[in-house]
Design an enzyme around this catalytic site. Structure first.
Site, short mmCIF file in Angstrom:
data_model
loop_
_atom_site.label_atom_id
_atom_site.label_comp_id
_atom_site.label_asym_id
_atom_site.label_seq_id
_atom_site.Cartn_x
_atom_site.Cartn_y
_atom_site.Cartn_z
N LYS A 169 -11.29 2.21 0.90
CA LYS A 169 -12.37 1.85 -0.02
C LYS A 169 -13.68 1.75 0.76
CE LYS A 169 -8.89 -0.25 -2.89
NZ LYS A 169 -8.52 -1.22 -3.91
N ASN A 186 -6.02 3.48 1.62
CA ASN A 186 -7.30 3.68 0.93
C ASN A 186 -8.23 2.59 1.44
OD1 ASN A 186 -9.45 3.89 -0.80
ND2 ASN A 186 -8.33 3.20 -2.63
N HIS A 224 -9.30 7.18 -8.84
CA HIS A 224 -8.96 5.79 -8.56
C HIS A 224 -9.51 4.88 -9.66
CE1 HIS A 224 -8.79 1.87 -6.69
NE2 HIS A 224 -7.81 2.36 -5.97
N GLU A 261 -10.95 2.15 -9.61
CA GLU A 261 -12.30 1.61 -9.37
C GLU A 261 -13.37 2.64 -9.73
OE1 GLU A 261 -11.53 0.32 -5.36
OE2 GLU A 261 -10.16 -1.18 -6.17
N GLU A 286 -0.80 3.52 -10.11
CA GLU A 286 -1.43 2.26 -9.73
C GLU A 286 -1.75 1.43 -10.97
OE1 GLU A 286 -3.23 2.53 -5.57
OE2 GLU A 286 -4.78 3.17 -6.94
N GLY A 308 -5.63 -5.03 -5.78
CA GLY A 308 -6.50 -6.02 -5.15
C GLY A 308 -6.33 -7.42 -5.71
N SER A 344 -1.43 -3.76 -4.43
CA SER A 344 -0.97 -4.88 -3.60
C SER A 344 0.34 -4.61 -2.88
CB SER A 344 -0.90 -6.17 -4.42
OG SER A 344 -2.17 -6.47 -4.99
P1 PGA Z 1 -4.59 -2.81 -2.91
O1 PGA Z 1 -5.31 -1.46 -3.37
O2 PGA Z 1 -3.44 -2.40 -2.04
O3 PGA Z 1 -5.64 -3.59 -2.14
O4 PGA Z 1 -4.14 -3.50 -4.14
C1 PGA Z 1 -4.57 -0.34 -3.73
C2 PGA Z 1 -5.47 0.76 -4.18
O5 PGA Z 1 -6.50 0.44 -4.82
O6 PGA Z 1 -5.23 1.95 -3.92
#
Ligand code: PGA
Length: 252
Positions: free
Chosen positions: A11, A9, A95, A97, A167, A173, A213
């Site tokens: 982003k 992803n 997601h 976010e 998630e 993140g 992460s």
């Molecule tokens: P990250 O993001 O691996 O940077 O924690 C995962 C995601 O948001 O899908």
């Protein structure tokens, strides 16, 4: 029995030019590593370039959101047929976010998922608890409820084109990762919920990823868990070597 899927992803990272270069560099690194599907979910404007660069490789391209209406006065939104024509095969929906910063709810996630599936996209449906929910001991209830609401009205046949990404929001993140045991347990709760809504067969067949992460250092132990069928990877999907190491872990 079910497919392992390693999905990046990106982003809001990478211009179209950077996307093309990245995929040309990544393609030989993941070539032939067929024990998992390899997907990159890229910004809308990167899709066409990414799809062109991925032609003839085992890399598949996805988007990061889709609107639920087919067309019309929805400034700033993207329709499923636009994604398909640009070369996307997958789309991330729900997601955290999007839920946190852009007002997505289980209702809009459900509408978007239905529209994407009806149009022929494969959906990576994201859900997971926030930190306070984990600390209050209600993680299982939260993910079960999200699974039910987000999949409402979706048939068992359509479910074949759905991947669920578990998630935990506190792990995204942040550098904090769920332990392999936590990831396995909560992916297991989601699988049980799928069994309750649909059937044991549907639950056995659905791919459930862990995200939050995941990186080259922890992927192997997370992916070793019975209920973890892949990963949705943010930060570590922006580096060819780190992302390849995760694909390697899924192929070990
Ligand atoms: P990250 O993001 O691996 O940077 O924690 C995962 C995601 O948001 O899908």
């Amino acid at each position: 029995m079910r497919k392992t899927v390693i999905a990046g992803n990106w982003k809001m990272n990478m211009t179209p030019k950077a996307a093309g270069e990245f995929i040309h560099a990544l393609a030989p690194m993941v070539k032939g590593k067929d024990k998992c599907d390899v997907v990159l979910c890229v910004p809308f404007v990167d899709i066409a370039v990414a799809a062109e660069a991925a032609k003839g490789t085992n890399i598949k391209i996805g988007a990061q959101n889709v609107h639920f209406e087919a067309k019309g006065a929805f400034t700033g939104e993207i329709a499923a047929d636009m994604l398909l024509e640009a070369g996307a095969e997958y789309v991330i929906i729900g997601h955290s976010e999007r839920r946190q910063y852009f007002g997505e709810t289980d209702e809009t996630v459900n509408l978007r998922t239905k529209a994407a599936l009806a149009a022929g996209l494969k959906v990576i449906l994201c859900l997971g608890e926030v930190k306070e929910q984990r600390l209050s001991g209600i993680t299982d209830e939260v993910v079960a409820m999200q699974t039910k609401l987000d999949l409402a009205g979706i048939s068992e046949e359509q479910l074949k084109n759905v991947i669920i990404a578990y998630e935990p929001v506190w792990a995204i993140g942040t550098g904090l990762t769920a332990t392999p045991e936590q990831a396995d347990e909560t992916c297991g709760v989601i699988r049980k919920t799928v069994a309750a809504i649909y059937s044991k067969k549907a639950a056995d067949e659905i791919t459930i990823q862990y995200g939050g992460s995941m990186n080259d250092g922890n992927a192997a132990e997370l992916l070793a868990k019975a209920n973890v069928d892949g990963g949705l990877i943010g930060g570590a999907s922006l580096k060819t070597d780190k992302f390849t190491a995760i694909v390697d872990a899924a192929n070990a």
